[in-house]
Every structure is written in C-alpha cells, then in structure tokens.
Design an enzyme around this catalytic site. Structure first.
Site, PDB file in Angstrom:
ATOM      1  N   SER A   7      33.212  28.345  33.682  1.00  0.00           N
ATOM      2  CA  SER A   7      33.085  28.913  32.343  1.00  0.00           C
ATOM      3  C   SER A   7      33.097  27.791  31.312  1.00  0.00           C
ATOM      4  CB  SER A   7      34.233  29.892  32.048  1.00  0.00           C
ATOM      5  OG  SER A   7      34.286  30.201  30.663  1.00  0.00           O
ATOM      6  N   SER A  29      30.724  25.286  39.778  1.00  0.00           N
ATOM      7  CA  SER A  29      31.383  26.354  40.537  1.00  0.00           C
ATOM      8  C   SER A  29      31.770  25.819  41.908  1.00  0.00           C
ATOM      9  CB  SER A  29      30.432  27.547  40.698  1.00  0.00           C
ATOM     10  OG  SER A  29      30.940  28.472  41.650  1.00  0.00           O
ATOM     11  N   LYS A  73      48.040  40.571  47.015  1.00  0.00           N
ATOM     12  CA  LYS A  73      46.981  41.496  47.447  1.00  0.00           C
ATOM     13  C   LYS A  73      46.380  41.088  48.795  1.00  0.00           C
ATOM     14  CE  LYS A  73      45.812  43.077  42.798  1.00  0.00           C
ATOM     15  NZ  LYS A  73      47.022  42.490  42.184  1.00  0.00           N
ATOM     16  N   LEU A 122      52.055  37.780  33.991  1.00  0.00           N
ATOM     17  CA  LEU A 122      51.921  38.347  32.653  1.00  0.00           C
ATOM     18  C   LEU A 122      50.997  37.508  31.785  1.00  0.00           C
ATOM     19  CD1 LEU A 122      55.679  39.193  32.061  1.00  0.00           C
ATOM     20  CD2 LEU A 122      53.845  40.843  32.421  1.00  0.00           C
TER      21      LEU A 122
END
Length: 335
Positions: free
Chosen positions: A23, A53, A121, A167
C-alpha cells in the site's frame, strides 16, 4: 501490527530498517512517522521503504540479496475474514505463498531469525484466513525442523507467535463501533454470544519482539491475552464511555441500539489458541510455548505444488480438498 513493530524497533536503534508494504499510502505514512520518531529521539537510522508485495517472488529475492537482513518479522497478511471468503485465491496467494517466498529468501540469504506473526484463527479454522495462517505455520515449522536436523548453529531460527484480536488494528471492530456510535447507531454485532480475545497494539507488538528473544526454533508461542470478552459487552462499554446510553428492552428511550446481524461466512462464536498441544510456561510470564504437530517439509512441498496448480486453474473444489488434507481439523467452509 507491522507499523507498531517498526515504532518499537526503531527505538532499539538498529543500523537499518527495511519496510515492505503493498500500500503506497500506508508505506508513506509509516515512513514519515518513523522519520519523525527518529528525529525527536536523535536516532540515526537508514530506513528503506519498498513498495512491493510478498507474492512477488523475484522482487523479494532481490530485496534479500541487496540488503541481507538479519531479522525478518513477517506480519503481512490479508486479515478481514468476510472479505477473504469472497476472494479465496487472492487470499491464499498472499497469506500462504507470500509466506513461502519470505521463508525461502530467509533461508537462501542466511537470515538470523524469522518470526511469523500468526493468529488464533489458525486453530481449527473455519475460514480461509485461518486456514492460510495454519498452513503458513506448518511451512515455518517444516523449515525449522529441516534446519534443526542439520545441526548447524548458524542456520536461521524460525518461530511463530499466535494471538487474538488487536484493538484499533486494521479490521478491528473498535473503529467500526466508534464510527457507528458517532453516526447515532445502531451498533452492529454478528451474534450476541460471540467472544474474542483482545490486546492493545502496543502490548502485542512488544510481546512479539520479546518472543523473538526467547525463540529457539520451531516453536509456536502464545500470548497471554487474559479472558475472552463478549463483543456485545465491548460495544455496550464503548457506548457508555461515549457519554450515551444503551437502547434496549429495559431502556427503550436510550441513545444507541445494538443489533445482531448473524454470523458471517467462516466466522466462529469463539476463538482458541491451541490445536493439540498444551501450553508450557517460558521465562516470560505472558508468553507460552506450544510444540504442535507438523508435516515433514518434503511431504508439505508436494501438497503445496498441488495447491499452486489448483489456484492457477481456479479450481475451488480441488483447492479446498488440498487445504483440508493439510489441515484436517478445519471445518469445511460453506459458500
């Protein structure tokens, strides 16, 4: 996480810091911020900001060949679960094959230590994000096992650190809730019983760096994230801290309502940190070690070649089959 790692690393005064991001805006922003930190702290440092990337294998190899980095902290990943469910092949290319490129270059150019930032995850995954992270863990474990077998102390130390939600990180619910509250609500959650582990960016990055100090090779480190909390309780607390009241059955005249929209594809009610091993204490009170099962690198590479071909052919069924064979504890994702 990557940005916060850089903020903390620069204070340790390394001679050079190499930033890689796909980015342009994010890369520019963190470069400007780091230069300001260096100026205020009177730190002399060479910062190289590289717009590329991790899926660009040749470019990554060129970067490693040119700069010869000693330490690699890999936090680059697509993270937004629902978005990744809509972009399966791009997700696997970036999260999984991007990791392969970094590990290969680290091995080829003699990096001292490679630390992979994983996710809770990855444990019994129900989504592409988690599955790609778990297979990436297997890749790092496989390289580590191969390195340890050589018995050469100069070889790269490969390790992983796994933790939950951070957070205010990209993809965090906190900025979303804040915006919804500012707009007058409602605040949307997917399920009233959904729970998650949370940690501040500063604390997570600091523990990641401290993990790199105690890493020996092949371990998966877990961060003590305290007790999981219900997302609904987080939303309620944020409403109250904004000086507003919760609108519900007990208070129909309240300011902000919380509504449930239903679990999204691949989303769990709760997350875990261990697959099949017990957590062992380390020298750090907030960092635990898990020596979990792995796949021998030669066997893993054969499967990864098959996965690469299935992605090139855009064969979704075959892609799922291969991923399930690598991560049998994964629940098949319904689309």
């Amino acid at each position: 996480i990557g940005s916060e790692l850089c903020r903390q690393i620069i204070l340790a005064k390394p001679s050079k810091l190499i930033l890689i991001d796909n980015s342009e805006f994010n890369l520019y922003s963190i470069e400007m911020e780091l230069m300001e930190i260096a100026k205020k702290s009177e730190i002399i440092i060479d910062i190289s900001s590289l717009l590329t990337s991790i899926v660009q294998e040749e470019e990554i190899n060129s970067i490693f060949e040119k700069f010869k980095p000693e330490y690699v902290l890999h936090a680059a990943a697509y993270k937004h679960v629902p978005m990744l469910e809509k972009n399966i092949f791009a997700s696997i290319k970036n999260n999984l094959f991007g990791t392969i490129n970094l590990v290969n270059s680290s091995h080829k150019y003699g990096v001292k230590e490679f630390l992979f930032v994983s996710s809770d995850k990855a444990v019994r995954p129900t989504n592409i994000m988690g599955a790609s992270k778990r297979i990436s863990e297997l890749i790092v474990q496989g390289f580590s096992e191969k390195t340890i077998q050589k018995g050469n102390n100069t070889e790269t130390i490969y390790s992983m650190v796994r933790f939950g939600n951070v957070l205010k990180s990209s993809g965090s619910v906190v900025p979303l809730f804040k915006k919804q509250i500012q707009n007058g609500g409602p605040v949307t959650i997917t399920h009233p019983e959904i729970t998650r582990y949370f940690m501040t960016i500063n604390e997570a990055a600091l523990l990641v760096l401290e993990t790199s100090i105690i890493a020996e090779g092949g371990e998966i480190y877990l961060l003590d994230m305290g007790k999981p909390i219900k997302i609904k309780e987080l939303a309620t607390e944020m409403i109250r801290k904004s000086g507003l009241s919760l609108k519900d059955g007990q208070n129909p005249n309240g300011d902000i309502e919380i509504i449930s929209t239903g679990l999204r594809p691949g989303e769990k009610l709760y997350e875990e940190l261990l697959v099949d091993a017990r957590a062992e204490k380390t020298s750090h009170p907030l960092i635990y070690r898990a020596n979990e099962k792995f796949i021998v690198l030669s066997d893993l590479e054969e499967k990864l070649d098959e996965l690469d071909q299935s992605i090139k052919k855009q064969d979704l069924k075959k892609t799922y089959e291969i991923m399930l064979s690598l991560v049998p504890e994964m629940k098949r994702i319904k689309n």
